[in-house]
Design an enzyme around this catalytic site. Structure first.
Site, short mmCIF file in Angstrom:
data_model
loop_
_atom_site.label_atom_id
_atom_site.label_comp_id
_atom_site.label_asym_id
_atom_site.label_seq_id
_atom_site.Cartn_x
_atom_site.Cartn_y
_atom_site.Cartn_z
CG ASP A 50 43.44 16.87 -30.98
OD1 ASP A 50 43.28 16.30 -32.07
OD2 ASP A 50 44.48 16.76 -30.30
CE LYS A 89 45.28 13.65 -30.57
NZ LYS A 89 46.18 14.82 -30.63
N GLY A 135 52.74 15.94 -36.38
CA GLY A 135 53.73 16.14 -37.44
C GLY A 135 53.81 14.92 -38.33
CD GLU A 154 50.20 3.21 -31.05
OE1 GLU A 154 50.16 2.03 -30.73
OE2 GLU A 154 50.06 4.14 -30.24
CB THR A 165 50.53 16.70 -42.36
OG1 THR A 165 50.15 18.03 -42.71
CG2 THR A 165 51.70 16.74 -41.42
CB VAL A 166 49.27 11.86 -41.59
CG1 VAL A 166 49.52 10.43 -41.14
CG2 VAL A 166 49.13 12.78 -40.39
CE LYS A 182 43.12 14.00 -34.35
NZ LYS A 182 44.42 14.64 -34.38
N GLY A 217 50.34 10.90 -31.70
CA GLY A 217 51.24 10.89 -32.87
C GLY A 217 52.15 9.68 -32.87
P1 NDP Z 1 45.80 17.11 -44.09
O1 NDP Z 1 44.74 18.15 -44.11
O2 NDP Z 1 47.21 17.54 -44.17
O3 NDP Z 1 45.54 16.09 -45.29
C1 NDP Z 1 44.28 15.55 -45.56
C2 NDP Z 1 44.34 14.77 -46.84
O4 NDP Z 1 43.04 14.22 -47.07
C3 NDP Z 1 44.70 15.62 -48.06
O5 NDP Z 1 45.50 14.90 -48.94
C4 NDP Z 1 43.32 15.90 -48.68
O6 NDP Z 1 43.35 16.04 -50.10
C5 NDP Z 1 42.56 14.64 -48.35
N1 NDP Z 1 41.13 14.92 -48.27
C6 NDP Z 1 40.50 15.75 -47.43
N2 NDP Z 1 39.17 15.79 -47.70
C7 NDP Z 1 38.98 14.99 -48.77
C8 NDP Z 1 37.87 14.64 -49.56
N3 NDP Z 1 36.65 15.13 -49.30
N4 NDP Z 1 38.03 13.77 -50.58
C9 NDP Z 1 39.26 13.28 -50.86
N5 NDP Z 1 40.37 13.57 -50.15
C10 NDP Z 1 40.24 14.42 -49.12
O7 NDP Z 1 45.54 16.22 -42.79
P2 NDP Z 1 46.62 15.49 -41.88
O8 NDP Z 1 47.52 14.68 -42.74
O9 NDP Z 1 47.20 16.45 -40.92
O10 NDP Z 1 45.67 14.53 -41.00
C11 NDP Z 1 45.16 13.32 -41.51
C12 NDP Z 1 44.61 12.49 -40.36
O11 NDP Z 1 45.66 12.22 -39.45
C13 NDP Z 1 43.52 13.17 -39.53
O12 NDP Z 1 42.61 12.21 -39.07
C14 NDP Z 1 44.29 13.76 -38.37
O13 NDP Z 1 43.51 13.95 -37.21
C15 NDP Z 1 45.30 12.65 -38.14
N6 NDP Z 1 46.51 13.06 -37.44
C16 NDP Z 1 47.22 14.14 -37.86
C17 NDP Z 1 48.37 14.50 -37.24
C18 NDP Z 1 49.20 15.65 -37.70
O14 NDP Z 1 50.20 15.95 -37.06
N7 NDP Z 1 48.86 16.31 -38.78
C19 NDP Z 1 48.86 13.75 -36.06
C20 NDP Z 1 48.05 12.60 -35.72
C21 NDP Z 1 46.92 12.28 -36.38
P3 NDP Z 1 44.18 17.23 -50.81
O15 NDP Z 1 45.63 16.83 -50.69
O16 NDP Z 1 43.70 17.20 -52.21
O17 NDP Z 1 43.83 18.47 -50.06
N1 HSE Z 2 46.30 19.20 -33.72
C1 HSE Z 2 46.88 18.09 -33.04
C2 HSE Z 2 47.87 18.59 -31.98
C3 HSE Z 2 47.57 17.20 -34.05
O1 HSE Z 2 48.14 19.80 -31.91
O2 HSE Z 2 48.33 17.80 -31.17
C4 HSE Z 2 47.83 15.81 -33.56
O3 HSE Z 2 46.68 15.07 -33.34
#
Ligand code: NDP
Ligand code: HSE
Length: 434
Positions: free
Chosen positions: A207, A211, A309, A135, A21-22, A111, A140
């Site tokens: 979570d 934070k 998001g 940040e 996602t990110v 986080k 987010g």
């Molecule tokens: P996702 O689960 O959507 O994506 C995680 C990514 O990391 C994927 O591309 C995945 O690979 C890769 N990954 C996971 N495990 C491994 C591994 N063992 N080896 C290699 N690659 C790996 O997570 P998000 O994007 O939602 O979140 C990422 C970070 O951002 C987290 O720390 C989260 O807390 C933080 N965050 C997320 C927010 C959100 O709204 N989603 C908001 C704020 C912070 P693959 O694509 O192959 O599955």
């Molecule tokens: N799971 C978290 C939330 C994502 O619902 O706010 C952002 O850190």
């Protein structure tokens, strides 16, 4: 003399760890706003490789960019900046350590990692004159981490409270608006993709705990041990509690709260809280997040926005990356601001606040007197009350108390629960005034 000019722009090579996602959102923002970012940094950003887990997944970019060998990215001598967008502590921590060891600046959205290892990692980056920014780890897209580190740093922050989890705020908003129960709204949130299949991190307050720990560390200059933070989630909140909150003039929010009790001693806590309807935080709904604080000079201040998001979080990651690029282009020092370890956080038993209490009782003469006398013996005074009769000779009473110590309140409700006229302690909650 800066290493880059508009005629001779510097190329900054960036490696991604994670393309979920990110990661995808960040990539899209860097592509869509390439001219904007160039104008603001004087640098061209070149994404050289992207680390992922599952090589068989369909991706929106050429397959040559992707690798499952994360170490090849963090040790690549050509890469200037690593974006850690995987999540979790172990692998992400190992990769951030390696990236710093290999002289790379790091931007992370993680986080859990920063809440647990922030002090050590930031000091390490600082010693190596590298940047480590995070940040996106809190709120987010809300730019609150940089604001606390820089623009607000001159204030003595008296209290900071945040709605820091979008999923739980969405659930509470719908429970209140629709009179729906927790389990039904959670199932809906999972269907809509707001809550993950394993909702524990969000719903049980982990979570929010990560934070608020980060915000406390930046605000007060030392890392708090997570085991010292009192944490409760929202599973036990019932529709009846929503009803009485409304009657008493409050709304229920899951808050992360930190306040300084004395130098080097904080009270940091995460729990559902009744907050007056007149407070700014009471009007932050759905998946929105907000951070409210009271500073001695700035006064009351609130940041709010989308806390999760791909797009909002990308905004924070890219903002950090721009900061790093400017440092590289201008040959500045790494701007990671270190904080130490060893902040004390007082146990929740020492909290002094107001409380809400809801009881099921025998609907007969003398019940109210016995309850108020028992509470009063423990120095718990009452300030508001609602009563109603139920079927089968039972009744329900909801109270608000004056400010008292948590230790006394907990002891008092244990005694109240043992009274013959009280059939059940339905629920209780802490009430915030400001
Ligand atoms: P996702 O689960 O959507 O994506 C995680 C990514 O990391 C994927 O591309 C995945 O690979 C890769 N990954 C996971 N495990 C491994 C591994 N063992 N080896 C290699 N690659 C790996 O997570 P998000 O994007 O939602 O979140 C990422 C970070 O951002 C987290 O720390 C989260 O807390 C933080 N965050 C997320 C927010 C959100 O709204 N989603 C908001 C704020 C912070 P693959 O694509 O192959 O599955
Ligand atoms: N799971 C978290 C939330 C994502 O619902 O706010 C952002 O850190």
């Amino acid at each position: 003399m800066p290493s880059s000019t508009l005629a001779n722009p510097r190329t900054i090579k960036v490696g991604f760890l994670g393309f979920g996602t990110v990661g995808e959102g960040t990539h899209r923002m860097l592509s869509d706003n390439v001219d904007e970012i160039f104008r603001k940094t004087g640098a061209k950003i070149n994404i050289t490789s992207i680390g992922i887990k599952d090589a068989s997944k369909a991706r929106c970019l050429p397959s040559e960019l992707f690798t499952t060998d994360l170490k090849s990215i963090v040790t690549d001598p050509k890469i200037d900046v690593v974006l850690e967008l995987i999540g979790g502590e172990e692998l992400a921590g190992e990769m951030v350590d390696l990236a710093l060891d290999h002289g790379k600046h790091v931007v992370t959205a993680n986080k859990e990692l920063i809440a647990k290892q922030g002090s050590r990692l930031i000091s390490k980056a600082r010693k190596k004159n590298l940047d480590l920014h995070f940040e996106a780890a809190v709120g987010g897209g809300i730019p609150v981490v940089q604001a606390l580190k820089h623009q607000l740093a001159g204030n003595d922050v008296i209290k900071l409270m945040g709605i820091l989890n979008g999923t739980t705020n969405y659930i509470l908003t719908r429970m209140e608006a629709e009179g729906a129960n927790f389990a039904d709204v959670l199932a809906d949130a999972q269907k809509l993709g707001y809550a993950e299949a394993d909702s524990t991190n969000d719903v049980d307050g982990f979570d929010t705990m990560y934070k608020i720990a980060i915000l406390a560390a930046i605000t007060f200059g030392k890392q708090v041990d997570l085991s010292d933070i009192h944490r409760e989630g929202i599973r036990s909140i019932g529709t009846e509690d929503m009803h009485y909150a409304e009657v008493f003039g409050y709304r229920i929010k899951l808050l992360g709260i930190c306040e300084e009790i004395e130098p080097d001693t904080l009270m940091v806590r995460v729990h559902p809280t009744m907050i007056p309807r007149t407070h700014q935080l009471a009007h932050v709904d759905d998946v929105f997040n907000a951070v409210w604080l009271k500073g001695d000079f700035v006064g009351d201040l609130m940041f709010s926005g989308r806390g999760a998001g791909g797009d909002p979080t990308a905004s924070a990651v890219v903002g950090d990356l721009i900061d790093v690029c400017r440092n590289i282009v201008n040959e500045g020092d790494g701007s990671a601001i270190p904080y130490g370890e060893g902040m004390k956080s007082l146990p929740i038993s020492e909290l002094e606040t107001r409380y809400y209490l809801r009881l099921e009782v025998q609907d007969c003469p003398g019940t109210l007197g016995q309850i108020s006398t028992t509470l009063g013996r423990r120095k718990v005074g009452l300030t508001a009350m609602e009563m109603k009769s139920k079927v089968g000779g039972l009744g329900e009473i909801a109270f608000l108390t004056h400010v008292c110590r948590e230790e006394d309140f907990v002891a008092a409700i244990e005694e109240v629960g043992n009274l013959d006229c009280v059939t059940k302690i339905e629920s209780w909650m802490r009430v915030e005034q400001s």
